[in-house]
Design a protein around this motif. Structure first.
Motif, short mmCIF file in Angstrom:
data_model
loop_
_atom_site.label_atom_id
_atom_site.label_comp_id
_atom_site.label_asym_id
_atom_site.label_seq_id
_atom_site.Cartn_x
_atom_site.Cartn_y
_atom_site.Cartn_z
N HIS A 187 0.86 -1.18 0.00
CA HIS A 187 0.00 0.00 0.00
C HIS A 187 0.90 1.24 0.00
O HIS A 187 2.12 1.13 0.14
CB HIS A 187 -0.95 0.00 1.20
N THR A 188 0.32 2.41 -0.17
CA THR A 188 1.12 3.62 -0.40
C THR A 188 1.22 4.53 0.83
O THR A 188 1.37 5.74 0.70
CB THR A 188 0.54 4.43 -1.59
N SER A 189 1.15 3.95 2.02
CA SER A 189 1.34 4.75 3.24
C SER A 189 2.75 5.34 3.27
O SER A 189 3.67 4.78 2.67
CB SER A 189 1.12 3.89 4.48
N LYS A 212 6.08 3.40 3.58
CA LYS A 212 6.47 2.54 2.47
C LYS A 212 7.42 3.25 1.50
O LYS A 212 7.92 2.66 0.56
CB LYS A 212 5.23 2.05 1.72
N CYS A 231 -3.45 4.77 -0.67
CA CYS A 231 -3.83 5.55 0.52
C CYS A 231 -3.87 7.04 0.27
O CYS A 231 -4.42 7.79 1.08
CB CYS A 231 -2.84 5.25 1.65
N ASP A 232 -3.26 7.50 -0.81
CA ASP A 232 -3.19 8.95 -1.07
C ASP A 232 -3.24 9.22 -2.57
O ASP A 232 -2.22 9.29 -3.23
CB ASP A 232 -1.91 9.52 -0.46
N SER A 274 10.00 -0.49 2.51
CA SER A 274 9.35 -0.12 3.77
C SER A 274 10.36 0.13 4.89
O SER A 274 11.43 -0.48 4.94
CB SER A 274 8.40 -1.24 4.19
#
Length: 212
Positions: free
Chosen positions: A36-38, A41, A71-72, A114
């Motif tokens: 995911h793109t948090s 990461k 996520c964004d 990450s």
């Protein structure tokens, strides 16, 4: 400082047949990041390095695939504005497991950047498919992958693109890393994980009965 019974049990991964395939010599570099793109990461770092690499290597075509929760969306739109003509970026969002595995199989370099992990199964999936793994040089990635991967430091601005170039130039290195990562994945099986878990539960139960 855990004084009671404890044990470290690795996760497992389904075992698969290895297919050695190196495509970088065909002037197309397929990169993938399953995540995911948090912020932790480190997508900004990864994409900035790939963009700079593509700008300096116009004879190559670069394809970057991202698989995982987005996520964004605003940040993704900004990233896409910066892409050179020889770089194609696709954010696939969540996919079924088998779809993700097929994407990994088609990739030349699998990235894992990450900064905060417990035991990333994504890395095990890369390894079980005989991938060239390029990882952030922190734990637990180093303990899991060992010498079967190439590491970069996100604190060094151009380190990732330098390591991608190193892999691009050396087909023997690609083949060696694929074989090593595949062999290393054999250490991690769900049967072993289940057996160790049940063994530990049994030990704890026996101690509990004795104490009673």
């Amino acid at each position: 400082d855990i004084k009671k019974s404890n044990v470290v049990i690795p996760h497992g991964v389904s075992q698969r047949k290895l297919k050695i395939n190196t495509n970088i010599k065909k002037k197309v570099v397929n990169l993938i990041y399953v995540s995911h793109t948090s912020p932790y990461k480190n997508y900004d770092y990864v994409l900035n390095n790939i963009i700079q690499l593509a700008l300096k290597n116009e004879k190559f075509k670069f394809k970057f695939m991202s698989i995982g929760e987005i996520c964004d969306g605003f940040r993704i739109k900004n990233w896409k504005k910066l892409l050179p003509k020889n770089l194609e970026v696709k954010f696939h969002g969540k996919l079924y497991h088998e779809q993700t595995l097929r994407m990994i199989e088609k990739s030349d370099i699998c990235i894992f950047a990450s900064s905060a992990e417990n035991f990333p199964n994504v890395l095990l999936e890369y390894m079980s498919l005989g991938s060239v793994c390029l990882c952030n040089n922190i734990e637990p990635m180093q303990s899991i992958l060992g010498k079967a991967g190439i590491y970069f430091d996100i604190r060094i601005q151009h380190d990732l693109q330098n390591k991608i170039k190193l892999i691009m130039k050396n087909q023997k290195l690609q083949e060696s890393l694929k074989m090593l990562s595949y062999k290393k994945s054999k250490k991690y099986t769900w049967n072993k994980s289940a057996d160790l878990t049940l063994k530990f539960c049994h030990q704890v139960a026996r101690k509990s009965l004795k104490n009673d």
